[in-house]
Motif scaffolding. Structure first.
Motif, PDB file in Angstrom:
ATOM      1  N   ASP A  25       0.734  -1.514   0.099  1.00 41.53           N
ATOM      2  CA  ASP A  25       0.088  -0.072  -0.138  1.00 41.53           C
ATOM      3  C   ASP A  25       1.040   1.412  -0.319  1.00 41.53           C
ATOM      4  OD1 ASP A  25       0.623   0.115   2.966  1.00 41.53           O
ATOM      5  OD2 ASP A  25      -1.001   0.330   3.254  1.00 41.53           O
ATOM      6  N   THR A  26       1.975   0.735   0.537  1.00 47.31           N
ATOM      7  CA  THR A  26       2.865   2.233   0.478  1.00 47.31           C
ATOM      8  C   THR A  26       2.986   2.129  -1.080  1.00 47.31           C
ATOM      9  OG1 THR A  26       4.830   0.724   0.947  1.00 47.31           O
ATOM     10  CG2 THR A  26       3.218   2.196   2.760  1.00 47.31           C
ATOM     11  N   ALA A  71      -3.028   2.417  -0.811  1.00 49.46           N
ATOM     12  CA  ALA A  71      -3.757   2.676  -0.369  1.00 49.46           C
ATOM     13  C   ALA A  71      -3.095   3.474   1.015  1.00 49.46           C
ATOM     14  CB  ALA A  71      -4.460   2.132   0.520  1.00 49.46           C
ATOM     15  N   GLY A  72      -2.053   3.359   1.322  1.00 49.00           N
ATOM     16  CA  GLY A  72      -1.020   4.214   2.396  1.00 49.00           C
ATOM     17  C   GLY A  72      -0.312   5.136   1.938  1.00 49.00           C
ATOM     18  N   LYS A  74       0.490   9.417   1.132  1.00 48.37           N
ATOM     19  CA  LYS A  74       0.125  10.359   1.892  1.00 48.37           C
ATOM     20  C   LYS A  74       0.444  11.228   0.746  1.00 48.37           C
ATOM     21  CE  LYS A  74      -1.400   7.911   5.471  1.00 48.37           C
ATOM     22  NZ  LYS A  74      -2.593   7.303   5.463  1.00 48.37           N
ATOM     23  N   ARG A  92      11.125   4.128   8.625  1.00 49.16           N
ATOM     24  CA  ARG A  92      10.058   3.084  10.400  1.00 49.16           C
ATOM     25  C   ARG A  92      11.223   3.335  10.630  1.00 49.16           C
ATOM     26  NH1 ARG A  92       6.482   2.330   6.308  1.00 49.16           N
ATOM     27  NH2 ARG A  92       4.456   3.218   6.714  1.00 49.16           N
TER      28      ARG A  92
ATOM     29  N   ASP D  25      -5.113   5.678   9.106  1.00 48.75           N
ATOM     30  CA  ASP D  25      -4.449   4.692   8.818  1.00 48.75           C
ATOM     31  C   ASP D  25      -3.208   4.674   9.283  1.00 48.75           C
ATOM     32  OD1 ASP D  25      -2.911   5.735   6.802  1.00 48.75           O
ATOM     33  OD2 ASP D  25      -3.571   4.735   5.123  1.00 48.75           O
ATOM     34  N   THR D  26      -2.900   5.089   9.579  1.00 42.91           N
ATOM     35  CA  THR D  26      -1.457   5.415  10.065  1.00 42.91           C
ATOM     36  C   THR D  26      -1.485   5.031  11.909  1.00 42.91           C
ATOM     37  OG1 THR D  26      -1.015   7.479   9.844  1.00 42.91           O
ATOM     38  CG2 THR D  26      -0.023   5.770   8.924  1.00 42.91           C
ATOM     39  N   ALA D  71      -4.998   0.411   9.131  1.00 42.57           N
ATOM     40  CA  ALA D  71      -4.645  -0.645   8.077  1.00 42.57           C
ATOM     41  C   ALA D  71      -2.071  -0.292   7.291  1.00 42.57           C
ATOM     42  CB  ALA D  71      -5.273  -0.392   6.475  1.00 42.57           C
ATOM     43  N   GLY D  72      -2.630   0.997   7.649  1.00 46.26           N
ATOM     44  CA  GLY D  72      -1.175   1.656   7.249  1.00 46.26           C
ATOM     45  C   GLY D  72      -0.194   1.323   7.684  1.00 46.26           C
ATOM     46  N   LYS D  74       3.038  -0.724  10.275  1.00 47.94           N
ATOM     47  CA  LYS D  74       3.390  -0.895   9.964  1.00 47.94           C
ATOM     48  C   LYS D  74       4.115  -2.493  10.852  1.00 47.94           C
ATOM     49  CE  LYS D  74       3.044  -0.395   5.376  1.00 47.94           C
ATOM     50  NZ  LYS D  74       1.541  -1.016   4.718  1.00 47.94           N
TER      51      LYS D  74
END
Lengths: 346, 346, 346, 346
Positions: A25-26, A71-72, A74, A92, D25-26, D71-72, D74
């Motif tokens: 999703d990223t 979807a992830g 931004k 991350r 989502d985060t 959902a985002g 991880k």
């Protein structure tokens, strides 16, 4: 779509492959508008990088247009024109958060055209799109920004910043192919006193002069260490930048620097070198190595936008995307073609 | 007076020599009150340092009392009790003015007991007295300040500061003889998370624990690299300090550090080492070498005065000045004697 | 000889005085070949510096020829042509040894034309000659090296290095008289993205453009903070350099910088300023002050020798030494004369 | 659930509110296991922070258990026990990528208990969970790790690192409430020579001694500047850390430091201070301000895990979550209660 596919040592083809799609999703899917070839791609083709599997699409540098995002994602949206960097950053892991995505442990690092399919294609899937692409200022051309995908941040971070180049310094650049020329360009940002290009090929030394070296030495003919002693009143260089990747040139760098000097290695090495600690232990030398992290990309974008770096001059040859194989030929034979960087556009 | 005179490889004697006198107007003549022996003196005796001429008085560390000064000495006067540093600083050359008198080009650097007569004597001529001696705070003993003549600034500058030890770091010290123990002591100033001592001798590892190592590895028996991977969750050490001076221990250091880690070489090397650039080029490693500059001596004096460094514990054996030859015996055989530093007093 | 003697606020004369002689053994007597006037000299004449006694010869910048030296001078000999620096360094105190002779506690610091007689004379006594003068490279003119006596190292150290100017930065220079122009010159060594000159006088802003500012703001007419917000996409400047010395311009600097920005104060202040901590506490601002230490003088000499700094362009007006009073008139009225620096030669 | 809700200046209640849910989502939803109160919460209650709306749940420090994620997210999963940091990091903006999430422009920064609901509740929604929470080592207690949510990284980054505390330094801490005590703790990581606590309350000075100050001055009774001149042989402190947030204490800091010294402001200020540039311009002073970025949190976690920081001793009083209002009473009256930090557990 069409893409440049690696088929094992010595084998590659511009051929049909399936279009990439969003997997994580990223991810972003980017239409490749402008792309180049890196010396590292030639290494892969020689078989020096066995972790690259057959069937892999090569390439880790591009300018393109976003066509789809997960979807992830931004901050990147379809229609955005972006610089795709050679380094992907998960954003991350501790390395990413400390500014070192080149060492990313969260799935990024150098992956494009290496561990996953790359940019020498009509479309490319770019993981971690938010932290691995850059929007860029209006008024810049694709081909100048393209040089910020790899060669300029590598030369700046791994050569100039690691080597702590400063105003007035004497900087020796050993090897003035594309990455050495980028090191000269990046060193100039700090107004060194002298930039001395060292190479075995006169044609490359001539190019180095155009890029800002004020002295050149053909180390096949002349004694580079003696030359630098002469220029520096017997001291040695403040910084020596290795931009070849063979033991000889690294060892030469360690002989060129003054007490307190720095050797910044950019070259990709396949063999060990000898470190002459019996003479170096007492000389306050610093040796650095590194893979680019691209933390400097925003700075370099500002400098190109302000016309403080002439990035366009790296692009010596231009092709259409469909002429990928010709472009490889031209880039692989710089002694004949005079190629520094080749640029392929849609 | 009596002095320890070097008579070529393997030969030395505590014998009568002429008293030193002021030669240059910046000289001081210092009566030696307390003196020690350095591992480097043993190297000289083995013939590893051919620039040391026969007839030379050895020694480059002392506490003493000034008895005479040249006309150009401004801040040191007869009667002053001073630390005589292993490094003499002309104070005028560019290296001295930049804080690097170890590389002095004006006649200083490491000269005592090397290029001119040294401190293992009843009196010593100290050149550039204003910038090569230190007055020291009341309330400190000679023997703790004596450790600031060489071993502690060397470990601090060349090991800890060059290696950029910081709070929470995992620091590996390879070789825990006197200089390795000094590196542990100096590293502790920055509150590392772990200090891991690595050596071939269990007795030295035991000493390392007393000096602050929280882990030890006998690298003759155990795999030091695997041990450190384990302690650091697979990362590697932030800093590895080489305190032996042989290729093996240097090469071990380069295997111990994490991506982005630093290898700080303190060891005096007689042979080249192999630098595995084929694996290191991509790992953002920094390797440093160096001779002590003693720019940190004022800081270390403050720390000893504030009881933040326990310098006295290095002094394991005590002798009279006239027992110089016995002291050499004891210091040369630490496996039998347990000697770390020997202290000889008037 | 003749010299420019201060006789209390508002009073000065070019008059006969005794020739200087060696007093301390580290003194040199220098024949003044080329000299300039500093804004600080005008402050002294206004009475802003009450520690300057009547009868004092002014001036702290010169190029000259050594005619005599004390017995303790080692590296300077009669006949040498030298740069006489505004800062004298005893070379022995802790500040000097740490590279900060501007804070010398051994009798140096800013003393020439301040606490002892200065350089606006036919001859001058220079204390601590070994560490307070610089020989300079062949091929440079007196008038370009003269700018390294004060204005360029001050702008470089106190403005650019304290402000940590880096490639791509947006740098605002508030006040573009001589020292502000020097700050623009010195900032350019680091290839900032933008240099924005801010002043109340259009003539000075015009000069700033010639010296390398790519934007100018007349802060009497326009809102400098809004202008910089605009240039930087709402961020603020990376660095603001104060080169005036009044509360308003300092306070403006603190409004110009982005979160994480630096305010480097060069101006000589006579009154306190307001620091708006109620808004600044959260913005990661750094404010620095400083007197030049001249540790950068060797670097600047290399840069002038390599033609990387055009120092000569500061010299707008030329006089004979005997025209000292006219030179003061010209320098004191830049709005009428357009003077940046006046140069007086033997 | 229950939460501590702010109802405008002076008004708050532990009352029923809706449970938080994933919005972006985060996000993660975290059950609060352990929480504390910050001096900043008291400021909010006084009405000093008008951007805090009525109805807001306060609190920006917690240890908790993840119960739900968007959902985002991880790297964080339900069941994880995490440190919730006072600073949220979007991880994508330039400030976050440069290690300065305190200045995040992507929706993070200090938002919890400020711009969105906070941690003084049974559950809390934590935005950008991947980059705003930390897993922590086994063997540590909640209450020691809780001190890494704000007070220790703030003191370390904004006080000690901004102030460049180094071994042997003399460090003055002005104001020794909780944040001043944290500054003493953090400064100790660098083995300063002296840590001098300055305050108006003897009880706090007594606490400072327990936390590692070796000298104390009641500045209501004694002249702190004279005291420090005395301790430092007339030099002044290397670093002064402001930990109060009023003009007087800031101005005191600028009088305490030596030439070349640093003033690191941690205090939250409501009014401007006077910066005495008429004396400071020449003294090479550096003044820093800052909001914590939490880039040091991983380092501090390692130090607590290695028992190099005794974080637990900040926790002087313990409550149940439901006793929130009592805990506020205790924390708000430290002169009576001796409270440093109060800890509330589920």
């Amino acid at each position: 779509m069409k893409a440049l596919v690696y088929h094992g040592p010595g084998a590659k083809a511009w051929e049909d492959v399936p279009d990439p799609v969003v997997v994580d999703d990223t991810d972003a899917i980017v239409r490749v508008d402008t792309v180049t070839i890196c010396g590292t791609d030639l290494h892969i083709l020689k078989g020096d990088t066995p972790e690259v599997a057959g069937g892999r699409i090569l390439g880790h540098e591009a300018i393109g247009t976003v066509v789809d995002v997960g979807a992830g994602v931004k901050t990147v949206t379809p229609g955005d024109r972006v610089l795709v960097s050679c380094i992907s950053a998960c954003g991350r892991c501790q390395f990413c958060r400390d500014g070192h995505p080149g060492q990313c442990t969260g799935g990024g690092g150098w992956i494009l055209g290496h561990l996953i399919d790359g940019t020498q294609a009509e479309y490319v899937r770019v993981p971690f799109a938010d932290t691995s692409t850059y929007s860029f200022p209006a008024g810049c051309t694709d081909e100048e920004i393209l040089m910020l995908a790899d060669i300029l941040p590598t030369a700046y971070e791994v050569g100039v910043l690691n080597g702590r180049v400063g105003p007035g310094d004497t900087v020796a650049v050993v090897g003035v192919g594309p990455i050495g020329l980028a090191a000269i360009t990046a060193a100039s940002l700090y107004t060194p006193g002298h930039v001395i290009a060292i190479d075995l090929a006169d044609a490359r030394l001539k190019a180095a002069e155009k890029f800002g070296a004020d002295r050149t030495v053909n180390s096949g003919r002349d004694d580079a260490a003696a030359f630098i002693q002469d220029v520096t009143g017997g001291q040695g260089a403040d910084v020596a930048i290795e931009a070849v990747g063979v033991p000889d040139s690294f060892e030469l760098c360690t002989r060129l620097v003054r007490p307190g000097g720095r050797v910044a290695n950019i070259g990709v090495h396949g063999k060990p070198a000898t470190l002459h600690l019996e003479s170096l232990w007492i000389r306050n030398i610093t040796v650095t190595t590194g893979l680019v992290d691209t933390y400097s990309t925003p700075t370099l974008l500002r400098l190109v936008a302000a016309h403080k770096i002439d990035a366009a001059r790296f692009a010596t040859h231009h092709f259409k995307l469909s002429e990928m194989e010709d472009a490889y030929e031209t880039f692989a034979h710089p002694a004949d073609t005079g190629a520094i960087k080749v640029v392929l556009a849609r």
